[in-house]
Design a protein around this motif. Structure first.
Motif, PDB file in Angstrom:
ATOM      1  N   GLY A  97       0.822  -1.210   0.000  1.00 45.03           N
ATOM      2  CA  GLY A  97       0.000   0.000   0.000  1.00 45.03           C
ATOM      3  C   GLY A  97       0.854   1.257   0.000  1.00 45.03           C
ATOM      4  O   GLY A  97       0.659   2.164  -0.817  1.00 45.03           O
ATOM      5  N   CYS A  98       1.819   1.319   0.920  1.00 44.95           N
ATOM      6  CA  CYS A  98       2.626   2.538   1.070  1.00 44.95           C
ATOM      7  C   CYS A  98       3.480   2.762  -0.176  1.00 44.95           C
ATOM      8  O   CYS A  98       3.609   3.893  -0.660  1.00 44.95           O
ATOM      9  N   ALA A  99       4.065   1.685  -0.688  1.00 45.10           N
ATOM     10  CA  ALA A  99       4.923   1.828  -1.860  1.00 45.10           C
ATOM     11  C   ALA A  99       4.100   2.353  -3.039  1.00 45.10           C
ATOM     12  O   ALA A  99       4.511   3.298  -3.733  1.00 45.10           O
ATOM     13  N   ALA A 100       2.927   1.752  -3.241  1.00 44.01           N
ATOM     14  CA  ALA A 100       2.096   2.171  -4.371  1.00 44.01           C
ATOM     15  C   ALA A 100       1.708   3.643  -4.242  1.00 44.01           C
ATOM     16  O   ALA A 100       1.808   4.411  -5.209  1.00 44.01           O
ATOM     17  N   PRO A 151       2.054   5.215  12.051  1.00 43.69           N
ATOM     18  CA  PRO A 151       2.988   4.149  11.718  1.00 43.69           C
ATOM     19  C   PRO A 151       3.879   4.534  10.516  1.00 43.69           C
ATOM     20  O   PRO A 151       3.421   5.231   9.608  1.00 43.69           O
ATOM     21  N   SER A 152       5.109   4.081  10.563  1.00 40.37           N
ATOM     22  CA  SER A 152       6.055   4.444   9.503  1.00 40.37           C
ATOM     23  C   SER A 152       6.744   3.208   8.951  1.00 40.37           C
ATOM     24  O   SER A 152       7.062   2.287   9.698  1.00 40.37           O
ATOM     25  N   LEU A 153       6.991   3.258   7.672  1.00 38.30           N
ATOM     26  CA  LEU A 153       7.569   2.109   6.983  1.00 38.30           C
ATOM     27  C   LEU A 153       8.817   2.562   6.227  1.00 38.30           C
ATOM     28  O   LEU A 153       8.782   3.561   5.515  1.00 38.30           O
ATOM     29  N   ALA A 192      13.719   5.601   1.961  1.00 39.53           N
ATOM     30  CA  ALA A 192      12.569   6.483   2.197  1.00 39.53           C
ATOM     31  C   ALA A 192      11.787   5.988   3.404  1.00 39.53           C
ATOM     32  O   ALA A 192      11.680   4.785   3.637  1.00 39.53           O
ATOM     33  N   MET A 193      11.252   6.938   4.153  1.00 41.35           N
ATOM     34  CA  MET A 193      10.358   6.586   5.261  1.00 41.35           C
ATOM     35  C   MET A 193       8.966   7.098   4.889  1.00 41.35           C
ATOM     36  O   MET A 193       8.797   8.272   4.552  1.00 41.35           O
ATOM     37  N   ILE A 194       7.993   6.203   4.940  1.00 38.08           N
ATOM     38  CA  ILE A 194       6.612   6.592   4.588  1.00 38.08           C
ATOM     39  C   ILE A 194       5.786   6.553   5.865  1.00 38.08           C
ATOM     40  O   ILE A 194       5.725   5.529   6.549  1.00 38.08           O
ATOM     41  N   ASP A 195       5.184   7.675   6.176  1.00 45.06           N
ATOM     42  CA  ASP A 195       4.437   7.779   7.426  1.00 45.06           C
ATOM     43  C   ASP A 195       2.942   7.855   7.138  1.00 45.06           C
ATOM     44  O   ASP A 195       2.516   8.600   6.265  1.00 45.06           O
ATOM     45  N   ASP A 196       2.181   7.066   7.880  1.00 47.96           N
ATOM     46  CA  ASP A 196       0.715   7.046   7.734  1.00 47.96           C
ATOM     47  C   ASP A 196       0.327   6.840   6.260  1.00 47.96           C
ATOM     48  O   ASP A 196      -0.541   7.529   5.722  1.00 47.96           O
ATOM     49  N   GLY A 222       4.538   6.084  -4.961  1.00 49.84           N
ATOM     50  CA  GLY A 222       5.172   6.065  -6.291  1.00 49.84           C
ATOM     51  C   GLY A 222       6.521   5.372  -6.269  1.00 49.84           C
ATOM     52  O   GLY A 222       7.457   5.771  -6.969  1.00 49.84           O
ATOM     53  N   ILE A 223       6.649   4.321  -5.446  1.00 49.55           N
ATOM     54  CA  ILE A 223       7.915   3.575  -5.372  1.00 49.55           C
ATOM     55  C   ILE A 223       7.618   2.104  -5.678  1.00 49.55           C
ATOM     56  O   ILE A 223       7.150   1.370  -4.802  1.00 49.55           O
ATOM     57  N   PRO A 224       7.861   1.640  -6.914  1.00 51.71           N
ATOM     58  CA  PRO A 224       7.615   0.217  -7.197  1.00 51.71           C
ATOM     59  C   PRO A 224       8.573  -0.625  -6.357  1.00 51.71           C
ATOM     60  O   PRO A 224       9.750  -0.292  -6.262  1.00 51.71           O
TER      61      PRO A 224
END
Ligand SMILES: C[S@@+](CC[C@H](N)C(=O)[O-])C[C@H]1O[C@@H](n2cnc3c(N)ncnc32)[C@H](O)[C@@H]1O
Length: 464
Positions: free
Chosen positions: A337-340, A442-444, A410-414, A343-345
């Protein structure tokens, strides 16, 4: 008013035999009069001129032509008032007088003067579906109504009437706690179809047989709720969410998703902050068994996918040991979900032929026991769940095991929510950037050359 507060409180009102004042006698008033008469209201019309339809309804006794000029005393004893004239000053006078007398009032096409509004209606009486945007977007309400009209067979009214006619029979045959399950089973059975096609006698026999059956043991639905955006739920998740009796959910389940759980299902919050659980896992397992043994349909709702860092395996292990039926519904995991949405395949022919998911959750003594040699690899994307706190350690270890300091991360938050934030950088500088951004989680964490593709492939706006 908060952004989630309701502009109007939804309610259905009994108007049978109750007096309603309708000021206006033109086409718009006629439309309102028709609706009020559907509810068997005693409508008093005040207007100097009546159009043909209003005049006929008054002449036939369906409504009363109570005067030609509006006077405050006409509101006495009224349950509602409706101002439907093209005279703005008169509409305002009716609204202010009614409001002063405590009579709810609707002014046609003026929600600022109205204390109630009439929604768009899908009419399958006795089933009524009311749709309102609180005046914000009437066209949207109308569009939704058209869709519902197309979706719901006209015989749904018959189904609702049948269920009403059988309520007493089911009430006397089954205990309170079993009744809901009987009705649910009925709706999912061919008997409901029989009612829709007119064979009510056979449907009644089948329903009576269902009501006599002993309540069985319940069931557990272990459902992945996805990373946050409710639109990412599966159809099956949504269906089970709407038929459960009780839901056990944790912190990662977004409030917008919880909103979609059947409204009268009991809600048990069982998850708290990172590294602690409001309810220990063992007690959650035991509670699932207890509730299902009690005959309930238990929704265990988890963020993302239940089988990816979700302890879903432990829960079904316990259910199996007790012979409790269950279903597992996969959800979109945070990595996908976060990657999509960022914009990060996760894989890409040119730079990442594999992807690895790991947990960055440190042990109590602060150490991270991971196979760093296998993680610090080129040609691979590394996704770290629960890695916000251990980010400096993860980045340092990856550099120590061979990745360059300028390797992208990269860190993706929420992620996937409207609040999604993406902080990009390198293994060397990401920890400081993330600290400066004061992410809430939450962060990924995503590590790998695919992160660079975001510059080209970013497709979604994000808060600054
Ligand atoms: C206990 S794990 C649960 C993972 C979940 N079962 C899944 O499949 O996504 C919790 C971690 O998932 C990640 N996570 C879950 N939802 C997220 C989101 N919306 N945005 C960023 N990270 C998320 C975070 O790393 C968080 O610390």
């Amino acid at each position: 008013m908060s952004s989630t507060s309701w502009p109007y409180y939804p309610v259905f009102m009994r108007l049978r035999g109750q007096r309603v004042l309708l000021v206006g006698g033109g086409e718009v008033a006629a439309r309102k009069l028709r609706l009020l008469l559907r509810a068997d209201a005693r409508v008093h019309v005040v207007a100097a001129q009546l159009n043909e339809e209003v005049a006929e309804l008054c002449a036939s006794g369906a409504a009363v032509h109570a005067g030609v000029v509006f006077e405050p005393r006409q509101l006495t004893g009224c349950r509602l008032a409706v101002a439907a004239t093209d005279d703005v000053a008169l509409n305002r006078q009716v609204a202010e007088t009614a409001d002063a007398q405590g009579v709810p009032v609707n002014v046609v096409d003026d929600s600022t003067l109205s204390t109630f509004v009439t929604p768009s209606i899908v009419d399958r009486a006795p089933l009524l579906i009311a749709i309102s945007t609180g005046g914000a977007a009437p066209v949207l309400a109308r569009r939704l109504r058209e869709r519902l009209e197309a979706m719901l067979p006209s015989a749904y009214g018959r189904l609702a009437a049948f269920m009403h006619s059988r309520r007493e029979a089911v009430r006397s045959a089954a205990a309170h706690t079993a009744r809901r399950a009987i009705w649910e089973r009925f709706l999912d059975s061919p008997a409901a179809e029989q009612v829709l096609s007119g064979d009510e006698a056979r449907a009644a026999d089948e329903l009576a047989a269902m009501a006599r059956q002993r309540p069985a043991v319940g069931e557990v639905y272990l459902v992945g709720a996805g990373p946050g955006d409710p639109d990412l739920l599966t159809f099956k998740a949504l269906r089970l969410m709407q038929q459960c009796d009780v839901v056990l959910y944790d912190r990662l389940v977004a409030p917008e998703i919880l909103e979609l759980v059947r409204r009268d299902a009991r809600r048990l919050f069982v998850g708290k902050a990172r590294s602690q659980h409001a309810v220990p896992q063992d007690e959650i397992n035991a509670e699932l068994v207890r509730l299902a043994t009690d005959g309930q349909r238990v929704l265990r709702l988890k963020g993302g996918d239940p089988f990816i860092f979700g302890r879903g395996g432990e829960e079904i292990d316990r259910l199996m040991a007790h012979g409790i039926p269950f279903q597992v519904v996969p959800g979109i995991t945070a990595a996908s979900g976060c990657a999509a949405y960022a914009g990060i395949p996760l894989t890409h022919r040119d730079c990442a032929q594999s992807v690895v998911f790991v947990t960055g959750h440190a042990r109590a003594d602060g150490t991270l026991d991971l196979h760093w040699d296998q993680l610090a690899r080129r040609g691979q994307t590394l996704v770290v769940y629960m890695g916000l706190n251990s980010l400096p350690q993860v980045c340092a270890k990856l550099i120590e095991h061979g990745l360059s300091a300028d390797w992208p991360a990269a860190m993706i938050d929420d992620g996937t929510s409207p609040r999604q934030r993406v902080i990009t950088g390198t293994l060397a500088d990401l920890p400081q950037r993330v600290a400066d951004a004061r992410l809430k989680g939450p962060s990924l964490l995503i590590v790998g050359e695919v992160v660079r593709l975001r510059e080209r492939l970013r497709w979604r706006g994000e808060p600054a």
